[in-house]
Design an enzyme around this catalytic site. Structure first.
Site, PDB file in Angstrom:
ATOM      1  N   TYR A  22      16.553  -3.448  -7.561  1.00 30.56           N
ATOM      2  CA  TYR A  22      17.368  -2.759  -6.558  1.00 30.56           C
ATOM      3  C   TYR A  22      18.041  -1.532  -7.156  1.00 30.56           C
ATOM      4  CZ  TYR A  22      17.057  -6.980  -3.609  1.00 30.56           C
ATOM      5  OH  TYR A  22      16.618  -8.032  -2.847  1.00 30.56           O
ATOM      6  N   LEU A  66      19.021 -10.014  10.217  1.00 27.43           N
ATOM      7  CA  LEU A  66      19.055  -9.074  11.345  1.00 27.43           C
ATOM      8  C   LEU A  66      17.742  -8.317  11.479  1.00 27.43           C
ATOM      9  CD1 LEU A  66      22.676  -7.600  11.047  1.00 27.43           C
ATOM     10  CD2 LEU A  66      21.849  -9.509  12.438  1.00 27.43           C
ATOM     11  N   LYS A  87      20.013  -1.141  17.394  1.00 24.66           N
ATOM     12  CA  LYS A  87      20.164   0.291  17.112  1.00 24.66           C
ATOM     13  C   LYS A  87      18.848   1.057  17.162  1.00 24.66           C
ATOM     14  CE  LYS A  87      20.246  -0.251  12.042  1.00 24.66           C
ATOM     15  NZ  LYS A  87      21.116  -0.094  10.852  1.00 24.66           N
TER      16      LYS A  87
END
Length: 346
Positions: free
Chosen positions: A53, A237, A245
């Protein structure tokens, strides 16, 4: 914020886990620190990261930056014992050690490098980001063909990794080990070797799970319950799809989709009707769609801890608020009917 025992690891963690993979790309160091502060203040003591990451995109020049941001937070705030910290060793095919599979030697070197970046003496949960033999995750199930796997070679590789993990535990460098993007056969094999050889037991699995991605609901659910191997559910999500969105196939500026237009294969002709249906469920019951999606993960019949991520404090506050949501039987039945109508949107 409730706390839970993480399977058989002996670790006590919050019911939500803070995901950090945007720290260093979509989020600055200061923003990462602010998220860390908010999460800890709200009782989210379980944090997840990885040596590769930040993402979106993964680049050779940024790998390790997220761990460095967590390390600078620890250096500034102190109190290492306040958090349960999970990270991962990257698998082959990634920009770190490209083409090189995880081995005992790789595990040790990667662990010690992560410890330096994190500025800590120990990692609470050290996970294998991908199995060496490959997997069906990240939309690879459409062409998955588990052929040419040498069981003896896999067994030798797993034993080598577990033996090194045992040494790292003895040295106090890690407390527990876990899996990610793994299959039920893989998990069962890891557990068998640990039990028969007296080596460390894989304590958890981090696989994708959301209203839109429910691969875990069958064989994995059975193994998770019987073996007490909790799911750390990433992308609850669905990379923001379930927030609404992207409804109407829009791409907001600065969003994850602005950096990854197809959201790693999640944008399909079927996904927006499914998203609209779940947004409708939330609206009918007066729920925030993000909180409903995260709270749903906590209702599963197998032990589940959703990993929540955000690029703003407002998003993070909303997501943390899911811990206080109890979904009614009416909501759960509405979700079940929606799932039957939209079973596999990507």
């Amino acid at each position: 914020m409730k706390t839970l025992t993480l399977g058989k690891t002996g670790l006590t963690v919050s019911e939500l886990c803070l995901g950090t993979m945007t720290w260093g790309t979509q989020n600055s160091e200061a923003e990462g620190h602010a998220q860390a502060d908010m999460a800890l203040e709200a009782g989210v003591n379980f944090w997840d990261t990885a040596e590769m990451y930040p993402v979106n995109p993964v680049r050779a020049e940024t790998v390790g930056r997220t761990e460095e941001i967590i390390g600078s937070w620890l250096a500034a705030r102190g109190g290492r014992d306040r958090i349960v910290l999970a990270t991962k060793v990257a698998g082959k095919g990634q920009v770190i050690r490209p083409g090189e599979p995880i081995s005992g030697a790789v595990l040790r070197a990667a662990c010690e490098a992560s410890l330096k970046r994190l500025r800590t003496d120990y990692i609470d949960l050290y996970q294998l980001h991908w199995p060496n033999r490959g997997s069906y995750h990240f939309r690879q199930s459409w062409r998955y063909a588990p052929a040419g796997i040498d069981k003896a070679a896999e067994t030798d590789s797993m034993t080598d990794i577990l033996t090194t993990a045992q040494a790292l535990v003895a040295e106090g460098k890690i407390r527990a080990i876990g899996l990610s993007n793994e299959s039920t056969w893989g998990a069962a094999r890891w557990l068998h070797l640990a039990e028969t050889l007296g080596l460390p037991r894989m304590g958890s699995v981090q696989n994708e799970y959301s209203l839109l991605c429910r691969q875990f609901d069958t064989d994995w659910a059975e193994l998770s319950v019987i073996e007490d191997m909790p799911l750390l559910a990433f992308s609850p999500l669905a990379t923001g799809l379930l927030s609404g969105k992207y409804a109407g196939d829009v791409i907001p500026e600065g969003s994850r989709r602005s950096l990854n237009p197809d959201l790693s294969g999640r944008i399909t002709a079927r996904v927006f009707p499914a998203v609209a249906a779940y947004l409708g469920v939330a609206a009918r019951h007066g729920l925030d769609p993000c909180q409903m999606a995260i709270a749903f993960c906590r209702t599963r019949p197998f032990p589940t801890i959703p990993i929540i991520g955000a690029t703003s404090l407002e998003q993070l506050k909303t997501n943390i608020g899911a811990a206080g949501i109890t979904l009614s039987s009416e909501v759960l039945e509405d979700i079940a009917e929606t799932h039957r109508a939209h079973p596999r949107p990507y």
